[in-house]
Motif scaffolding. Structure first.
Motif, short mmCIF file in Angstrom:
data_model
loop_
_atom_site.label_atom_id
_atom_site.label_comp_id
_atom_site.label_asym_id
_atom_site.label_seq_id
_atom_site.Cartn_x
_atom_site.Cartn_y
_atom_site.Cartn_z
N GLU A 48 0.86 -1.18 0.00
CA GLU A 48 0.00 0.00 0.00
C GLU A 48 0.90 1.23 0.00
O GLU A 48 2.10 1.13 0.27
CB GLU A 48 -0.84 0.05 1.29
N HIS A 49 0.31 2.39 -0.24
CA HIS A 49 1.06 3.63 -0.02
C HIS A 49 1.47 3.68 1.45
O HIS A 49 0.65 3.39 2.33
CB HIS A 49 0.19 4.84 -0.38
N THR A 50 2.72 4.04 1.68
CA THR A 50 3.25 4.03 3.05
C THR A 50 2.37 4.83 4.01
O THR A 50 2.18 4.44 5.17
CB THR A 50 4.70 4.57 3.04
N ARG A 77 7.22 6.37 -6.02
CA ARG A 77 6.14 6.33 -5.02
C ARG A 77 6.66 5.65 -3.75
O ARG A 77 7.43 4.69 -3.84
CB ARG A 77 4.95 5.52 -5.54
N LEU A 79 6.07 3.18 -1.05
CA LEU A 79 5.19 2.03 -0.84
C LEU A 79 5.72 1.18 0.32
O LEU A 79 6.91 1.26 0.65
CB LEU A 79 5.12 1.18 -2.11
#
Ligand code: HAM
Length: 418
Positions: A48-50, A77, A79
């Motif tokens: 997921e996005h961090t 990105r 992540l």
């Protein structure tokens, strides 16, 4: 002995047969029970996005500060491989606008960069439930009871349930300040991590494993002493619902859990057989998380169970029963194609069947059948082929008889005992 050239990364495991089957069995018991309680499966990405984890598990939690597998992808990105399931499930519920209330379960791999030891891995399985949109304390109790029932179904007898309440937005600030002052007075006795925790998130100090910190918080005020009336009532209702079911539990005033999103109920399942990593699973209520991740004001409560720890705590299975499968044995090359055709026909009828095409001798084929723990062998030789029959050997009893070719499927099925 020389080291193999390629070995698995530290903290990971291979599940080879029959361990892979034990694992699948545990997952199956979980899925079945979850569905009995009205939960449906949700599958979310393994990364997921961090920010999803930083915002939910908590900036001050060990999981976020020390244990995340975070990376930048080629598109720059940020992540993170998921260290736990709750944030991703909540993100998915908001993003897909699922109808609330909803009851979701998940089974899958999770990743935490910790020091590997018994029961602690860098990749591990979790079995989780999340109930969103459910404010009733009866749901907290139902989930706690669910977990206890799951461990019981697997024959784990030494599972102890610990329960606590850590308050809500109304009562926690006053408690937090009191605890902070208490810890400030003793800051000299605390480890470096806990000194930072005093200001950031003093409740985390209860989780610290350093002996000096444990001693320092022995007489600390506990969240339970500061609960507001609503939280106190909620907690009493959780406990009385557990009492009505006759579930044995232990009140643990210091059970705050290592993730930041909890409010009110927290609980954990402990097994003495596990050693230092003794938590089989745990969970609690998180009434603010959906809102904090950008969704509507929605209460939530859930649990996650560690798959590897469950496998460690569960008694070893009795010797595996013979499988529901048949082994087709051919006596000479002339019957090999007939063996393959019969195996195809059995499989098309839903019967598991194997043939050892490479065997040079019949004895070797019987050995393969034993290794595969087949329930029976179906033997095709020149005589059988000429008569249009098969010889069916029950591998559990050793009995052998001839069966007409059109009756073979039924005859094989009759040998599949449980
Ligand atoms: P957690 O207590 O961090 O809670 O993890 C739940 C369980 O996962 C632990 O009790 C343990 O059995 C297992 N576990 C955690 N880390 C490891 C590891 N490194 N190796 C092996 N097993 C491990 C949560 O993750 C929350 N999301 C639970 C929850 C769901 N709360 C509300 N809903």
């Amino acid at each position: 002995m020389t080291e193999p050239k390629q070995s698995r990364p530290k903290g990971t495991q291979d599940f080879t047969p029959p361990d892979s089957e034990r694992r699948r069995h545990v997952e199956g018991v979980f899925r079945h029970l979850a569905e009995c309680y009205g939960y449906q499966e949700i599958i979310t990405p393994t990364f997921e996005h961090t920010t999803v984890f930083v915002k939910s598990s908590g900036e001050g939690s060990d999981v976020v500060t020390k244990e995340m597998y975070s990376f930048k992808d080629r598109g720059d990105r940020d992540l993170t491989l998921r260290p736990e399931g709750t944030p991703g499930v909540v993100r998915a519920v908001i993003e897909n606008r699922l109808r609330i209330p909803c009851r979701l379960y998940y089974v899958g791999p999770f990743f935490r960069y910790g020091r590997p030891q018994k029961g602690r891995f860098r990749e591990f399985g979790q079995l989780g439930l999340e109930a969103l949109g459910e404010a009733s304390p009866l749901v907290d109790a139902e989930i706690i009871y669910f977990g206890a029932g799951f461990f019981e179904d697997l024959g784990i007898r030494d599972c102890l349930v610990q329960v606590n309440s850590i308050g809500c937005r109304a009562c926690r600030p006053a408690y937090r300040n009191t605890l902070r002052d208490f810890l400030l007075d003793r800051s000299g006795q605390l480890c470096a991590d806990c000194q930072v925790r005093i200001e950031r998130n003093p409740l985390r100090v209860f989780d610290c494993k350093v002996e000096a910190c444990r001693v320092a918080v022995k007489d600390a005020p506990t969240p339970r002493q500061y609960l507001c009336t609503d939280c106190e009532q909620h907690h009493e209702q959780v406990l009385s619902a557990l009492n009505r079911r006759g579930l044995r539990y232990e009140a643990n005033d210091r059970l705050v859990r290592g993730l930041d999103y909890y409010n009110r109920t927290t609980f954990e399942y402990i097994s003495a057989s596990l050693g230092a990593q003794d938590s089989l699973g745990g969970g609690g209520r998180y009434d603010y998380l959906v809102e904090e991740l950008g969704g509507p004001d929605t209460p939530g409560v859930g649990v996650a169970i560690g798959l590897e720890r469950t496998l460690l705590a569960a008694p070893a299975e009795p010797a595996p029963a013979r499988r529901h499968s048949a082994f087709v044995v051919w006596l000479t090359e002339a019957e090999r194609d007939a063996a393959q055709e019969l195996a195809d026909r059995l499989r098309a009828d839903g019967i598991a069947a194997q043939v050892d095409y490479g065997a040079r001798k019949v004895k070797g084929q019987f050995k393969s059948a034993d290794a595969a723990q087949a329930a029976c062998c179906i033997i095709i030789g020149p005589d059988e082929l000429a008569k249009g029959v098969y010889s069916l050997k029950d591998l559990a009893t050793g009995e052998q008889r001839e069966v007409a070719s059109d009756a073979i499927n039924e005859a094989v099925r009759a040998l599949f005992r449980d």
